[in-house]
Design a protein around this motif. Structure first.
Motif, PDB file in Angstrom:
ATOM      1  N   GLU A  38       0.832  -1.203   0.000  1.00 29.33           N
ATOM      2  CA  GLU A  38       0.000   0.000   0.000  1.00 29.33           C
ATOM      3  C   GLU A  38       0.867   1.254   0.000  1.00 29.33           C
ATOM      4  O   GLU A  38       0.565   2.242  -0.680  1.00 29.33           O
ATOM      5  CB  GLU A  38      -0.929   0.018   1.219  1.00 29.33           C
ATOM      6  CG  GLU A  38      -1.793   1.273   1.259  1.00 29.33           C
ATOM      7  CD  GLU A  38      -2.904   1.200   2.284  1.00 29.33           C
ATOM      8  OE1 GLU A  38      -3.685   2.160   2.339  1.00 29.33           O
ATOM      9  OE2 GLU A  38      -2.995   0.206   3.018  1.00 29.33           O
ATOM     10  N   ASN A  62      -6.396  -0.438  -0.081  1.00 25.49           N
ATOM     11  CA  ASN A  62      -5.443  -1.522   0.155  1.00 25.49           C
ATOM     12  C   ASN A  62      -6.001  -2.841  -0.378  1.00 25.49           C
ATOM     13  O   ASN A  62      -7.145  -3.190  -0.104  1.00 25.49           O
ATOM     14  CB  ASN A  62      -5.160  -1.640   1.658  1.00 25.49           C
ATOM     15  CG  ASN A  62      -4.240  -2.797   1.981  1.00 25.49           C
ATOM     16  OD1 ASN A  62      -4.705  -3.905   2.202  1.00 25.49           O
ATOM     17  ND2 ASN A  62      -2.943  -2.539   1.986  1.00 25.49           N
ATOM     18  N   SER A  64     -12.614   3.966  -2.003  1.00 20.51           N
ATOM     19  CA  SER A  64     -12.281   5.066  -1.102  1.00 20.51           C
ATOM     20  C   SER A  64     -13.284   5.087   0.039  1.00 20.51           C
ATOM     21  O   SER A  64     -14.409   4.591  -0.086  1.00 20.51           O
ATOM     22  CB  SER A  64     -12.334   6.390  -1.872  1.00 20.51           C
ATOM     23  OG  SER A  64     -12.436   7.484  -0.995  1.00 20.51           O
ATOM     24  N   GLU A  85       4.064  13.108   3.442  1.00 24.33           N
ATOM     25  CA  GLU A  85       3.526  13.089   2.077  1.00 24.33           C
ATOM     26  C   GLU A  85       4.543  13.587   1.053  1.00 24.33           C
ATOM     27  O   GLU A  85       4.365  13.382  -0.150  1.00 24.33           O
ATOM     28  CB  GLU A  85       2.248  13.927   2.002  1.00 24.33           C
ATOM     29  CG  GLU A  85       2.452  15.427   2.124  1.00 24.33           C
ATOM     30  CD  GLU A  85       2.549  15.907   3.568  1.00 24.33           C
ATOM     31  OE1 GLU A  85       2.487  17.131   3.793  1.00 24.33           O
ATOM     32  OE2 GLU A  85       2.680  15.053   4.481  1.00 24.33           O
ATOM     33  N   LEU A  98       0.659   4.459  -2.445  1.00 21.21           N
ATOM     34  CA  LEU A  98       0.411   5.806  -1.914  1.00 21.21           C
ATOM     35  C   LEU A  98       1.503   6.772  -2.377  1.00 21.21           C
ATOM     36  O   LEU A  98       1.221   7.919  -2.750  1.00 21.21           O
ATOM     37  CB  LEU A  98       0.359   5.768  -0.383  1.00 21.21           C
ATOM     38  CG  LEU A  98      -0.818   5.028   0.249  1.00 21.21           C
ATOM     39  CD1 LEU A  98      -0.648   4.955   1.761  1.00 21.21           C
ATOM     40  CD2 LEU A  98      -2.135   5.712  -0.098  1.00 21.21           C
ATOM     41  N   LYS A 151      -3.476   9.438   5.240  1.00 20.80           N
ATOM     42  CA  LYS A 151      -2.949   8.200   5.807  1.00 20.80           C
ATOM     43  C   LYS A 151      -1.483   8.341   6.202  1.00 20.80           C
ATOM     44  O   LYS A 151      -1.074   7.910   7.291  1.00 20.80           O
ATOM     45  CB  LYS A 151      -3.095   7.059   4.793  1.00 20.80           C
ATOM     46  CG  LYS A 151      -4.503   6.511   4.651  1.00 20.80           C
ATOM     47  CD  LYS A 151      -4.513   5.327   3.688  1.00 20.80           C
ATOM     48  CE  LYS A 151      -5.910   4.725   3.588  1.00 20.80           C
ATOM     49  NZ  LYS A 151      -5.956   3.575   2.661  1.00 20.80           N
ATOM     50  N   ALA A 163      -4.517   9.825   0.495  1.00 22.06           N
ATOM     51  CA  ALA A 163      -3.138   9.351   0.629  1.00 22.06           C
ATOM     52  C   ALA A 163      -2.358  10.223   1.618  1.00 22.06           C
ATOM     53  O   ALA A 163      -1.625   9.699   2.475  1.00 22.06           O
ATOM     54  CB  ALA A 163      -2.455   9.348  -0.741  1.00 22.06           C
ATOM     55  N   ALA A 206      -5.137   6.117  -9.357  1.00 20.38           N
ATOM     56  CA  ALA A 206      -5.357   5.087  -8.337  1.00 20.38           C
ATOM     57  C   ALA A 206      -6.135   3.910  -8.923  1.00 20.38           C
ATOM     58  O   ALA A 206      -5.854   2.755  -8.615  1.00 20.38           O
ATOM     59  CB  ALA A 206      -6.111   5.677  -7.145  1.00 20.38           C
TER      60      ALA A 206
END
Length: 795
Positions: A165, A298, A561, A209, A169, A199, A196, A551
């Motif tokens: 994952e 995921n 999502s 990020e 991301l 998380k 993203a 994505a």
């Protein structure tokens, strides 16, 4: 009296006084009684009788198994017949008492799933609730057990699953350097980008990020991760466990960077299992599952989301009273639930309308134009509106189910497909009585489902065990008839002929889907461009869609999502095929008795019946009157062998159903991978072009035809698997039933006492069932005669 249908033709015998002695190794009586606290006294009595039957049967099987093992313990080689018997005995001994009944609560954000579970288990605020925002962020399973404490197990993604994952991301957050101002603003507003960032910041802290994948691998998480990847929480009280559990399952607000270390491992959580101690409301053996409505980015969590839906035998689609009248999200949930009936173990689907206490009385009175009955107050208005919604939605849901499922599906026979509930009123009772909130009605549904499953399981278990004891007791019999080999040889030829007929019948059954498949493929070829175009268009152009589309490509056509509707390009472009095959597909696996040969199980049932009739005929004509044990064993063992096929078929059904989308996804994988690599100016349009060209090319090369062939190949594999299992098991069984001269047997320990006890247990099935019917009738009579509760007088 449906409860006695399994016992037609059996002679009635009283239950022996000593029949239900407890086995030496058993639960304490107080512990066993605690398991039934969720049931009224009438149902408790029935459950206790069924549990005693099962317990005594297991004891008899264990004693028989031990005697057989001891009789061959010192032998250099164990005869084949003894191996068969001991293996069958051990399989029955180790067979689970009852597979859990999974009831899935499936709904969108804010629909009230957690509030409903809290009301059902009588624990206000146990699971987090918060109006319209997302609260429960992962799959949560709630069950009751024998434990003394409240317990929760929080399962985390493995290190490898998180790395997968993390890589995706990081790819989503690769910001192109040459973006213009407008494109940069759109990139920042993209939903996939926001999620993203959210998380990574939650797990690693602010600034995560901006790091690449390799840097993130070296970064230190803010929370502590146990090496077992499982966190266990325990508490004496429900409120205490709720406080401990809250930071793990409550979705944290974006931009929020405070809180405990527990909060920061939230992105790793994939499943939470909660066990309640000795619940008086939820019986042991039932699992309530809070299922998020859209899946997850995921891969592992998304796979678990789909598998969780498929293993539910009951799905309640949860919808807020203000959203039940339509909207894409509500329709998507219904469609996904109906698909679970097609591909999974689901047998019942119902719509549960929540928050039914929400009503603006003046507005409702103005809109209500039908009926002469005057509405006096808020309570009457709520009840009136609830009844109207039930009638309307029940009709709509039943019509939808009829279009997708076979006409004899059990769900279509349900008296109620719609429930109108209010968790808030369950606690307050300011407008409605407890019964009018319909929370007790859902609990009753849960109890009856478990009681019915327990009855069917014990009936089948005791009958199968009795058949096995019949043969075990007859193994030492020395009476053989001169024509025994001839009879068995003729029976084998008969079986071979019937297996060939079974193969033809299965081919005939599966042929019913060929034409719908062809029609569906033609429809898909003519409509895929329109469907794909609709999937790639957003109301605001490409604003906020650039990285979401990326994505989708990173996940081979699927994006789930927590905030957006699920996107599945593979499913979308194969939908015209499913629209054609759905009614027929469901019909293939129904359990009714259609006369056109379109269902699979009736062919297997006909095969079973023909074998049983042949064995009875041979026994009557050719001398099995002195060996009735053998005939009874053969008949019952055939039922056990063929009955076991149903589980095998159900497990294969999902793979067959999903083979169309799986095939298309595999064919389009190079196309998705190419599109996922695109960056820079006008990347969104360039990705769309790659997808359009790639799909066009695959369709021209026969993508839909290949999907059709792969589904038909899966059907062929199922047929081969069925016939191979039948051939192998029945051949072994017939060999076992042959005379002792085959060298399969030796003198074994005497099991006559075990056989006699098993015979008593088998005879008692009828009385246990009849007692349950009698008690239920008395209970229903008393309920009808009791005065109904008056509602609150508040307006």
């Amino acid at each position: 009296m449906p409860e006695t249908e399994d016992f037609v033709g059996q002679e009635s015998n009283p239950v022996d006084d000593d029949l239900f002695k407890e086995p030496m190794k058993k639960r304490r009586r107080s512990d066993r009684d605690q398991r039934f606290r969720a049931f009224p006294s009438v149902e408790q009595s029935a459950l206790k009788e069924y549990e005693k039957l099962e317990s005594r049967t297991r004891r008899v099987l264990s004693n028989t198994y031990q005697k057989l093992i001891q009789s061959v313990f010192l032998d250099d080689s164990i005869p084949g017949g003894v191996k068969y018997l001991t293996n069958r005995l051990l399989a029955l001994i180790e067979k689970p008492s009852l597979d859990p009944i999974y009831i899935g609560l499936f709904g969108s954000t804010g629909a009230g799933k957690s509030s409903l579970i809290n009301a059902i288990i009588q624990q206000a605020m146990f699971l987090p609730v918060s109006g319209e925002s997302i609260c429960t962020s992962c799959i949560v399973q709630v069950r009751s057990g024998c434990c003394e404490q409240y317990e929760a197990k929080i399962h985390l993604l493995s290190d490898q699953e998180w790395k997968e994952e993390l890589k995706n991301l990081a790819k989503l957050l690769q910001r192109p350097e040459e973006l213009g101002r407008e494109e940069e603003d759109a990139w920042d507003r993209d939903d996939a980008v926001e999620e993203a960032i959210w998380k990574l910041q939650m797990f690693y802290g602010n600034g995560a990020e901006r790091k690449n994948y390799e840097e993130l691998l070296r970064a230190k998480p803010k929370g502590k991760i146990p090496t077992s990847r499982v966190i266990t929480l325990k508490a004496e009280e429900a409120g205490e466990l709720s406080l401990k559990l809250d930071p793990y399952i409550r979705t944290q607000r974006r931009g929020w960077d405070e809180g405990s270390a527990e909060t920061h491992i939230w992105p790793l959580i994939k499943l939470v299992e909660v066990t309640l101690p000795k619940s008086e409301l939820i019986p042991e053996g039932v699992v309530l599952v809070d299922i998020p409505g859209t899946g997850d980015f995921n891969s592992k969590r998304d796979e678990m989301w789909r598998k969780t839906i498929d293993k539910c035998s009951v799905i309640w689609v949860i919808s807020d009273i203000e959203r039940v009248s339509g909207g894409r999200a509500h329709e998507d949930l219904l469609n996904e639930s109906i698909k679970a009936c097609q591909r999974g173990f689901c047998r019942d689907v119902a719509l549960v309308v929540t928050k039914t206490d929400k009503l603006h009385l003046p507005e409702y009175l103005r809109e209500r134009k039908v009926g002469n009955q005057a509405i006096q107050n808020q309570r009457e208005a709520v009840l009136d509106r609830n009844e109207m919604i039930k009638l309307q939605r029940n009709k709509i849901l039943k019509e939808k189910l009829k279009r997708k499922l076979p006409a004899d599906s059990r769900v279509l026979e349900a008296s109620e497909l719609v429930y109108t509930v209010s968790a808030q009123e369950y606690w307050l009772q300011a407008l409605l009585t407890e019964e009018e909130t319909e929370i007790p009605k859902l609990r009753e549904y849960i109890r009856r489902s478990l009681l019915d499953k327990k009855r069917r399981m014990v009936t089948k278990y005791v009958t199968e065990a009795f058949g096995l004891l019949l043969l075990t007791d007859s193994v030492n019999c020395t009476e053989n008839l001169p024509n025994e080999y001839l009879h068995m040889s003729g029976l084998r030829r008969f079986v071979e002929e019937k297996i060939q007929l079974l193969e033809k019948g299965i081919d005939q059954c599966f042929a019913h889907i060929s034409r719908p498949l062809q029609e569906g493929v033609r429809n898909a070829r003519s409509s895929y461009r329109r469907i794909l175009g609709a999937c790639l268009v957003r109301s605001k152009g490409n604003q906020g869609f650039h990285q979401t589309l990326k994505a989708v490509c990173l996940k081979n056509g699927i994006y789930a999502s927590r905030t957006l509707a699920r996107i599945d390009l593979n499913e979308a472009i194969t939908q015209p095929i499913y629209e054609q095959i759905d009614p027929v597909f469901g019909g293939l696996f129904r359990s009714g008795k259609p006369t056109d040969g379109s269902a699979l199980m009736p062919h297997i049932d006909a095969f079973k019946q023909s074998l049983q009739e042949k064995m009875t005929e041979i026994g009557i004509r050719n001398g099995w009157k002195y060996d009735s044990y053998k005939k009874s064993f053969l008949i019952q063992e055939i039922s056990a062998i063929l009955g076991g096929l149903e589980g095998h078929i159900l497990r294969k059904k999902r793979r067959i159903y999903e083979s169309l989308t799986t095939s298309v996804q595999n064919d389009l994988k190079p196309c998705y991978e190419e599109a996922a690599q695109i960056m820079g100016k006008k990347a969104c349009e360039r990705m769309k072009d790659v997808l359009r060209r790639g799909v066009d090319q695959q369709v021209a090369e026969g993508m839909f035809e290949r999907a059709q062939e792969r589904m038909q190949h899966q059907f062929q594999q199922l047929k081969n698997g069925i016939t191979e299992k039948v051939k192998g098991s029945i051949t072994t069984m017939l060999t076992l039933a042959s005379s002792q001269g085959d060298g399969l047997y030796k003198e074994l320990a005497d099991v006559k006492s075990e056989y006699k006890e098993m015979e008593k247990l088998h005879r008692s099935l009828r009385e246990v069932a009849e007692n349950a019917v009698l008690r239920r009738g008395m209970q229903d009579f008393l309920l009808r005669m009791s005065p109904s509760k008056a509602g609150p007088t508040k307006t």
